[in-house]
Design a protein around this motif. Structure first.
Motif, PDB file in Angstrom:
ATOM      1  N   THR A 312       0.831  -1.206   0.000  1.00 18.69           N
ATOM      2  CA  THR A 312       0.000   0.000   0.000  1.00 18.69           C
ATOM      3  C   THR A 312       0.863   1.252   0.000  1.00 18.69           C
ATOM      4  N   GLY A 313       2.121   1.096   0.427  1.00 16.03           N
ATOM      5  CA  GLY A 313       3.011   2.245   0.520  1.00 16.03           C
ATOM      6  C   GLY A 313       2.836   3.052   1.781  1.00 16.03           C
ATOM      7  N   LEU A 314       1.895   2.652   2.622  1.00 12.29           N
ATOM      8  CA  LEU A 314       1.588   3.402   3.834  1.00 12.29           C
ATOM      9  C   LEU A 314       2.534   3.069   4.981  1.00 12.29           C
ATOM     10  N   ILE A 315       2.841   1.781   5.146  1.00 15.02           N
ATOM     11  CA  ILE A 315       3.580   1.355   6.335  1.00 15.02           C
ATOM     12  C   ILE A 315       4.589   0.249   6.046  1.00 15.02           C
ATOM     13  N   GLU A 316       4.515  -0.372   4.864  1.00  9.63           N
ATOM     14  CA  GLU A 316       5.336  -1.548   4.583  1.00  9.63           C
ATOM     15  C   GLU A 316       6.827  -1.210   4.542  1.00  9.63           C
ATOM     16  N   VAL A 317       7.598  -1.851   5.402  1.00  9.49           N
ATOM     17  CA  VAL A 317       9.051  -1.733   5.430  1.00  9.49           C
ATOM     18  C   VAL A 317       9.601  -3.006   6.050  1.00  9.49           C
ATOM     19  N   THR A 318      10.757  -3.436   5.627  1.00  8.37           N
ATOM     20  CA  THR A 318      11.401  -4.694   6.052  1.00  8.37           C
ATOM     21  C   THR A 318      10.405  -5.850   5.967  1.00  8.37           C
ATOM     22  N   ALA A 319      10.093  -6.513   7.090  1.00  9.41           N
ATOM     23  CA  ALA A 319       9.306  -7.749   7.040  1.00  9.41           C
ATOM     24  C   ALA A 319       7.925  -7.562   6.435  1.00  9.41           C
ATOM     25  N   LEU A 320       7.364  -6.371   6.505  1.00 14.22           N
ATOM     26  CA  LEU A 320       6.038  -6.126   5.934  1.00 14.22           C
ATOM     27  C   LEU A 320       6.088  -5.959   4.425  1.00 14.22           C
ATOM     28  N   CYS A 321       7.266  -5.731   3.890  1.00 23.64           N
ATOM     29  CA  CYS A 321       7.455  -5.632   2.443  1.00 23.64           C
ATOM     30  C   CYS A 321       8.050  -6.949   1.975  1.00 23.64           C
ATOM     31  N   ASN A 322       7.180  -7.848   1.506  1.00 23.79           N
ATOM     32  CA  ASN A 322       7.649  -9.172   1.089  1.00 23.79           C
ATOM     33  C   ASN A 322       6.808  -9.681  -0.063  1.00 23.79           C
ATOM     34  N   ASN A 323       7.265 -10.744  -0.696  1.00 18.65           N
ATOM     35  CA  ASN A 323       6.592 -11.262  -1.893  1.00 18.65           C
ATOM     36  C   ASN A 323       5.253 -11.913  -1.599  1.00 18.65           C
ATOM     37  N   TYR A 324       4.990 -12.237  -0.341  1.00 17.39           N
ATOM     38  CA  TYR A 324       3.772 -12.962  -0.002  1.00 17.39           C
ATOM     39  C   TYR A 324       2.600 -12.044   0.315  1.00 17.39           C
ATOM     40  N   THR A 325       2.887 -10.870   0.845  1.00 12.89           N
ATOM     41  CA  THR A 325       1.789  -9.988   1.259  1.00 12.89           C
ATOM     42  C   THR A 325       1.767  -8.653   0.539  1.00 12.89           C
ATOM     43  N   SER A 326       2.828  -8.339  -0.186  1.00 11.10           N
ATOM     44  CA  SER A 326       2.927  -6.995  -0.759  1.00 11.10           C
ATOM     45  C   SER A 326       3.190  -7.028  -2.262  1.00 11.10           C
ATOM     46  N   ALA A 327       2.306  -6.423  -3.012  1.00  8.46           N
ATOM     47  CA  ALA A 327       2.568  -6.209  -4.434  1.00  8.46           C
ATOM     48  C   ALA A 327       3.547  -5.060  -4.588  1.00  8.46           C
ATOM     49  N   VAL A 328       4.251  -5.049  -5.723  1.00  2.00           N
ATOM     50  CA  VAL A 328       5.227  -3.999  -5.985  1.00  2.00           C
ATOM     51  C   VAL A 328       4.778  -3.194  -7.186  1.00  2.00           C
ATOM     52  N   CYS A 329       4.900  -1.879  -7.092  1.00  2.83           N
ATOM     53  CA  CYS A 329       4.517  -1.033  -8.209  1.00  2.83           C
ATOM     54  C   CYS A 329       5.335  -1.417  -9.446  1.00  2.83           C
ATOM     55  N   PRO A 330       4.736  -1.474 -10.617  1.00  2.00           N
ATOM     56  CA  PRO A 330       5.451  -1.950 -11.807  1.00  2.00           C
ATOM     57  C   PRO A 330       6.547  -1.006 -12.291  1.00  2.00           C
ATOM     58  N   ILE A 331       6.403   0.296 -12.023  1.00  2.00           N
ATOM     59  CA  ILE A 331       7.401   1.271 -12.492  1.00  2.00           C
ATOM     60  C   ILE A 331       8.005   1.952 -11.267  1.00  2.00           C
ATOM     61  N   ARG A 332       9.110   1.382 -10.786  1.00  2.00           N
ATOM     62  CA  ARG A 332       9.719   1.900  -9.559  1.00  2.00           C
ATOM     63  C   ARG A 332      10.185   3.342  -9.717  1.00  2.00           C
ATOM     64  N   SER A 333      10.571   3.716 -10.926  1.00  2.00           N
ATOM     65  CA  SER A 333      11.088   5.067 -11.148  1.00  2.00           C
ATOM     66  C   SER A 333      10.006   6.141 -11.025  1.00  2.00           C
ATOM     67  N   GLU A 345      16.204   3.588  -5.898  1.00  2.00           N
ATOM     68  CA  GLU A 345      17.502   3.863  -6.508  1.00  2.00           C
ATOM     69  C   GLU A 345      17.437   5.116  -7.379  1.00  2.00           C
ATOM     70  N   THR A 346      16.332   5.308  -8.085  1.00  2.00           N
ATOM     71  CA  THR A 346      16.197   6.492  -8.935  1.00  2.00           C
ATOM     72  C   THR A 346      16.320   7.771  -8.117  1.00  2.00           C
ATOM     73  N   ALA A 347      15.660   7.799  -6.960  1.00  2.00           N
ATOM     74  CA  ALA A 347      15.747   8.980  -6.089  1.00  2.00           C
ATOM     75  C   ALA A 347      17.171   9.159  -5.575  1.00  2.00           C
ATOM     76  N   TYR A 348      17.800   8.052  -5.189  1.00  2.00           N
ATOM     77  CA  TYR A 348      19.175   8.136  -4.691  1.00  2.00           C
ATOM     78  C   TYR A 348      20.116   8.704  -5.758  1.00  2.00           C
ATOM     79  N   ARG A 349      19.928   8.306  -6.995  1.00  2.00           N
ATOM     80  CA  ARG A 349      20.816   8.790  -8.062  1.00  2.00           C
ATOM     81  C   ARG A 349      20.691  10.310  -8.229  1.00  2.00           C
ATOM     82  N   ILE A 350      19.496  10.812  -8.146  1.00  2.00           N
ATOM     83  CA  ILE A 350      19.302  12.253  -8.270  1.00  2.00           C
ATOM     84  C   ILE A 350      19.946  12.977  -7.092  1.00  2.00           C
ATOM     85  N   ILE A 351      19.763  12.416  -5.890  1.00  2.00           N
ATOM     86  CA  ILE A 351      20.325  13.044  -4.691  1.00  2.00           C
ATOM     87  C   ILE A 351      21.845  13.015  -4.727  1.00  2.00           C
ATOM     88  N   VAL A 352      22.436  11.881  -5.088  1.00  2.00           N
ATOM     89  CA  VAL A 352      23.892  11.773  -5.143  1.00  2.00           C
ATOM     90  C   VAL A 352      24.469  12.765  -6.153  1.00  2.00           C
TER      91      VAL A 352
END
Length: 364
Positions: A312-333, A345-352
């Motif tokens: 959902t992008g609301l709270i998922e991080v580490t264990a809550l972000c996994n292949n069994y319970t969390s879909a991933v947006c198709p266009i990460r960029s 990574e796209t955001a990191y590249r701009i920041i770096v």
């Protein structure tokens, strides 16, 4: 002296690897143009999950991510323990400097000896400047990261000798990224901490511990030291969800704590830089460039900046972000954030790119 003429098979293998690394370093075309006669032999990293590359992978802790979908855009789609869909900032920095494609974790069991020559990361997800912060997450505290660094120095001495080791330490770029967990998980996460500290005294403690850490690195021979401030932690998706109210606004008090810490850290480093001879200590403002991406996402080609890509992008991080319970947006960029706490990574590249443009001249 004679012993150098009779090499074991393992020594021959090492020196072959060593010269290959030197060849790589001299033939790789860096994207960043360094001034003539400037040498940055390695990038050496300490801190938290922003720059962890898998040091927590064999630990019993929630602060680990060595499973899909983490690493979905990393080399081969392999989850390495990096808290992102792909590379983290110090990987990109090493790539831009022409050192190597990524910075490996020091505790990676597959770490090659030649990797030590061009840099490793000792960073650990969940780490903080305040000891309690790392205890909460079960990561590797900064003092233990320094113990691993001592091991690293001993290994370098064995590999290339004392003089070359001193050269590597003196000329390498040391990067320290820490503080987010102290603010989000420790101070604002634990009522007991707020009974003991005000935000002013807690951020002062953070900044003093950061100063002491920089002094420790200087004592080991480090001279080019970059210490990153805290990001706008109140604007990351998970904190907006937890404390941003029904409309999930940026949490002002969290951001104010970050800015207070940053001011104190910057001041401490200014004083320290005048005390430590032959040193370059640079405070790096990460707050402004990340906030700019969050507030003006479309200016940088993003479509979403208040949600993570995972689930959902609301709270998922580490264990809550996994292949069994969390879909991933198709266009990460399209997203500034990969999970609800860490950028893509796209955001990191701009920041770096922004940071190199602003700070590279100060550290070379």
């Amino acid at each position: 002296m004679v012993s150098y003429l009779f090499l074991s098979s393992s020594s021959i293998l090492f020196w072959c690897s060593f010269f290959l690394v030197l060849l790589f370093m001299t033939t790789t075309n860096a994207l960043v143009k360094l001034p003539e006669n400037t040498t940055i032999p390695a990038v050496i990293v300490f801190g938290d999950s922003i720059v962890d590359a898998g040091n927590n992978d064999d630990m019993i802790t929630e602060a680990r991510c060595d499973y899909p979908p983490y690493g979905i855009d990393f080399d081969g789609g392999v989850p390495t323990g990096r808290f992102s869909n792909g590379k983290v900032p110090t990987d990109i920095l090493a790539e831009e400097l022409g050192l190597k494609p990524s910075i490996p974790a020091y505790r990676d069991p597959n770490l090659k000896p030649e990797d030590l020559l061009t840099g490793v990361t000792f960073a650990s997800g969940g780490a903080g400047y305040v000891p309690l912060t790392t205890q909460i997450a079960g990561g590797i505290p900064l003092p233990k990261q320094l113990k691993y660094f001592e091991e690293y120095i001993e290994k370098l001495n064995d590999m290339v000798g004392e003089e070359r080791t001193k050269f590597i330490l003196k000329n390498s770029m040391f990067v320290i990224i820490c503080g987010s967990n102290d603010i989000a998980n420790d101070f604002f996460g634990l009522p007991s901490v707020r009974l003991q500290y005000t935000v002013d005294s807690f951020t002062a403690l953070m900044a003093e511990n950061a100063r002491s850490f920089a002094m420790s690195l200087y004592g080991y021979g480090a001279r080019r030291i970059l210490m990153f401030g805290a990001p706008p932690i109140g604007c990351v998706p998970s904190q907006r969800t937890v404390a941003g109210g029904p409309t999930r606004d940026c949490v002002v008090r969290f951001n104010d704590a970050s800015k207070l810490f940053n001011a104190k850290l910057s001041g401490n480093l200014d004083i320290l830089s005048r005390t430590l001879l032959d040193s370059t200590l640079v405070y790096v403002d990460i707050y402004s460039p990340l906030l700019d991406l969050i507030v003006n996402p479309r200016q940088y080609g993003f479509k979403v900046s208040n949600l993570g890509c995972c689930g959902t992008g609301l709270i998922e991080v580490t264990a809550l972000c996994n292949n069994y319970t969390s879909a991933v947006c198709p266009i990460r960029s399209d997203y500034v954030f990969w999970d609800s706490f860490h950028p893509t990574e796209t955001a990191y590249r701009i920041i770096v790119a922004k940071l190199l443009d602003r700070y590279l001249s100060k550290i070379i």
